[in-house]
Design a protein around this motif. Structure first.
Motif, short mmCIF file in Angstrom:
data_model
loop_
_atom_site.label_atom_id
_atom_site.label_comp_id
_atom_site.label_asym_id
_atom_site.label_seq_id
_atom_site.Cartn_x
_atom_site.Cartn_y
_atom_site.Cartn_z
N GLU A 120 0.84 -1.11 -0.05
CA GLU A 120 0.03 -0.19 -0.05
C GLU A 120 1.04 1.33 -0.02
O GLU A 120 1.87 1.38 0.72
CB GLU A 120 -0.85 -0.11 1.32
N PRO A 152 -0.01 4.84 3.29
CA PRO A 152 -1.09 4.55 4.25
C PRO A 152 -1.30 5.51 5.33
O PRO A 152 -0.55 6.34 5.72
CB PRO A 152 -0.42 3.08 4.77
N SER A 197 -4.96 3.16 8.64
CA SER A 197 -4.65 1.94 7.86
C SER A 197 -3.83 0.75 8.85
O SER A 197 -2.69 1.38 9.26
CB SER A 197 -3.91 1.93 6.34
N SER A 241 -9.48 -0.78 8.16
CA SER A 241 -9.64 0.66 8.53
C SER A 241 -11.13 0.89 8.71
O SER A 241 -12.02 0.60 8.04
CB SER A 241 -9.05 1.76 7.47
#
Length: 201
Positions: A54, A57, A72, A168
């Motif tokens: 990711e 984040p 996250s 999340s």
């Protein structure tokens, strides 16, 4: 069955087989690829390293026991006793890309016990953000596990239960995913009845 490697030291953790978080839950359409390394060092404890592919984040929280699940976050839940309909006490470790760790233990989501600052230091939470991924790690000492459960005698063939998550709860990026599937209409990772059986090898 999730196989957890017995390793000689934490440096061997990245040589173990990663376990990928692939079960999308509660309306989640996709997540970045997320996977977990877990290993056990006899006499020492468990080492967990989680990786998420990711970029950038969300990471607003910085302090121990902050609600990192609103950022996250990646999470590891472990349970070392299991008795039919009464799964028993399990531990939750939730961490964001700042290395802020939320950790507790107890029999369900509501009744959680928190660790002392001295115990918390032994978890050594850490995180690292790269251009295309981020990772987080935590050490789970055998001494703390045995303080909770009593003697565990963990060795080759020993079983326990665990699950790993990507989450999340912030509405604009809300998502939920798990290693082992959860069959519940209500979003909650605090469901030890769905933890995966794991064996030390």
């Amino acid at each position: 069955m999730l196989n957890v490697k017995i390793i000689k030291n934490p440096d061997e953790l990245n040589m173990t087989t990663p376990h990928e978080i692939t079960h999308l839950l509660w309306g989640t359409r996709s997540i970045p690829r997320t996977y977990v390394y877990i290993g056990f060092v006899p006499g020492d404890g468990f080492y967990v390293r989680m990786v998420c592919e990711e970029k950038d984040p969300r990471r607003t929280y910085t302090e121990p026991q902050d609600p990192v699940y609103q950022d996250s976050a990646m999470e590891a839940f472990l349970l070392f006793s299991h008795d039919g309909q009464a799964p028993g006490t399990y531990l939750n470790f939730e961490i964001n890309a700042n290395g802020a760790l939320l950790a507790a233990y107890g029999p369900n989501r509501t009744y959680r016990s928190y660790f002392s600052p001295e115990e918390f230091r032994h978890f050594r939470p850490a995180a690292e953000v790269k251009e295309d991924h981020w990772s987080a790690s935590v050490h789970i000492p055998l001494s703390i596990l045995e303080h909770i459960y009593g003697p565990l005698d963990l060795k080759k063939g020993s079983t326990f239960y665990c699950n790993f998550y990507k989450i999340s709860e912030s509405q604009d990026i809300e998502h939920y995913a798990a290693y082992a599937p959860i069959s519940s209409p209500v979003p909650s990772f605090h469901m030890p009845e769905y933890f995966a059986e794991s064996v030390l090898e």
